[in-house]
Design an enzyme around this catalytic site. Structure first.
Site, PDB file in Angstrom:
ATOM      1  N   GLU A 167       4.969   0.043   3.605  1.00  0.00           N
ATOM      2  CA  GLU A 167       6.190  -0.767   3.598  1.00  0.00           C
ATOM      3  C   GLU A 167       6.998  -1.130   4.771  1.00  0.00           C
ATOM      4  OE1 GLU A 167       8.396   1.163   0.382  1.00  0.00           O
ATOM      5  OE2 GLU A 167       6.879   1.099  -1.124  1.00  0.00           O
ATOM      6  N   ASP A 217       1.587  -1.925   1.466  1.00  0.00           N
ATOM      7  CA  ASP A 217       2.754  -2.688   1.156  1.00  0.00           C
ATOM      8  C   ASP A 217       3.030  -3.225  -0.130  1.00  0.00           C
ATOM      9  OD1 ASP A 217       5.436  -3.850   1.652  1.00  0.00           O
ATOM     10  OD2 ASP A 217       4.882  -3.860   3.877  1.00  0.00           O
ATOM     11  N   GLU A 285      -1.735   0.817  -5.743  1.00  0.00           N
ATOM     12  CA  GLU A 285      -0.612   1.429  -6.648  1.00  0.00           C
ATOM     13  C   GLU A 285      -0.457   0.623  -7.779  1.00  0.00           C
ATOM     14  OE1 GLU A 285       3.071   2.611  -4.564  1.00  0.00           O
ATOM     15  OE2 GLU A 285       1.985   2.781  -2.638  1.00  0.00           O
TER      16      GLU A 285
END
Ligand code: G3I
Length: 374
Positions: A167, A217, A285
């Site tokens: 991120e 990210d 994710e």
């Protein structure tokens, strides 16, 4: 007469299905011996995995552990391999839990991912301090090098993929303003502030030249400005010889994602192949939030329409992943959590983001996804 009864019964069943949103499918438990396996089904396309916690794998006879062994061939720790857990104090590393996880993966032929070496969150404050003052850029770079080298070399050959940085692009599509970027800044004077990222990737590559190194990210699939910024940042770093192997799309998505936009955003990152023909993308994710981001939450109703949309969202994503796999750019898809009951998205309201429900039962959407494979 018998025929009329049968018609009435089947009409009643159909009405019940319509009202409850349930189908006539016999839903199995994810750990059942005769249940399908998502990893096995997609084995010619990509690995399928999940984020887990140490307690999920502690007892091989637990249904959680049986589910993991049956359904997944890659795993990552949801929290326990983050800097605050592995390296809470400068001179102290806590490897025990992650050692066990990595051994579990290696013993069971599961690809272990490491999440994450450098992040602005879940990072202990000592990194950024020198006594009461801010650490200098030199000191922080040295700490990044030591941290990354110590961890990656310990798991050399055992953890095949690292989310090296997490991120680093902000919601404004600029390099995130964090203690990392603030303190290290443009250390080499080349006009960008990617220096802390570059140091982390270089140290990781030196520690394990065979490990796959990912820049990870969120919102890359939904925000083209963020995808473009990621493309430009990675392009710049690749041109300076920074050993980045791929971009991780976290994919915390909403129910009813815009398929075309998602496809276009993957294309933006895919173009990094023009610079490095082996460049890859991972989905790291994946989950489907049943509430809109920031929206006031009323308990979601699992209506037929809602469940159809949920299923479509997942099948759309897997369809696109299969296309990317056919292009040779994607070989790993990881879900962020084992089942609905333990998802990070349950913040006071029950969420239903996974393909496995809180009782470890496979959902309709799970079977719909599997049907994509002939
Ligand atoms: O461990 C402490 C415990 O000691 C304490 O008593 C308790 C009280 O709140 O908190 C516990 O820590 C929680 C931690 O998870 C471990 O359970 C934190 O509050 C909680 O904020 C933390 O949330 C994690 C979050 O990252 C932190 O940013 C989620 O579980 C985890 O799923 C989430 O994962 C992130 C990825 O790493 C990066 N991408 C986004 C993703 C979702 O946010």
């Amino acid at each position: 007469m018998k025929k009329i009864y049968l018609r009435i019964i089947s009409a009643a069943l159909a009405a019940a299905v319509l009202l409850t949103g349930c189908s006539s499918r016999d839903l199995q438990y994810a750990y059942d011996d005769d249940a399908p396996s998502i990893a096995e089904t997609f084995k010619d396309y990509f690995r399928v995995g999940a984020a887990v916690n140490s307690w999920d794998i502690a007892d091989p006879n637990s249904n959680q552990c049986k589910t993991i062994l049956k359904q997944y061939n890659t795993l990552v720790m949801e929290n326990e391999s983050k800097p605050e857990n592995l390296h809470p104090e400068e001179d102290r590393y806590y490897f025990d839990t992650f050692d066990k996880f990595v051994d579990f993966c290696n013993e069971n032929d599961i690809v272990a991912r490491g999440h994450t070496l450098i992040w602005h969150s879940q990072v202990p404050g000592w990194f950024f301090k020198d006594g009461n003052e801010d650490a200098s850029a030199e000191l922080l770079l040295q700490r990044i090098r030591d941290h990354v080298t110590t961890i990656v070399s310990r798991y050399k050959g055992k953890v095949s993929t690292w989310d090296v940085v997490n991120e680093v692009i902000g919601d404004d599509s600029q390099l995130r303003f964090s203690d990392w970027s603030r303190i290290v800044g443009d250390y080499d004077g080349d006009g960008d502030k990617y220096d802390f990222i570059e140091e982390a990737f270089r140290a990781a590559h030196e520690a394990d030249p065979d490990a796959r190194l990912i820049i990870n990210d969120y919102s890359l699939e939904s925000s083209s400005s963020k995808a473009i910024r990621m493309y430009n940042a990675v392009k710049q770093m690749l041109s300076e010889g920074v050993p980045i192997d791929g971009v991780g799309f976290q994919m915390h998505i909403g129910n009813g994602i815009d398929y075309e936009a998602m496809k276009e955003n993957f294309k933006i990152i895919s173009r990094l192949r023009e610079i490095d023909p082996d460049f890859i993308i991972e989905v790291t994710e994946l989950d489907v939030n049943c509430y809109g981001w920031g929206e006031e939450k009323k308990d979601v109703e699992l209506t037929k329409d809602f469940l159809e949309q949920f299923s479509k969202t997942y099948t759309d994503v897997f369809k696109l992943m299969m296309e990317l796999s056919d292009e040779g750019i994607l070989d790993s898809v990881v879900m962020w959590g084992l089942h609905d009951g333990v998802s990070w998205l349950n913040d006071g309201h029950q969420n239903y983001p996974m393909l496995i429900d809180k009782d470890l039962k496979l959902k309709e959407a799970y079977y719909d996804v599997l049907e994509l494979v002939e």
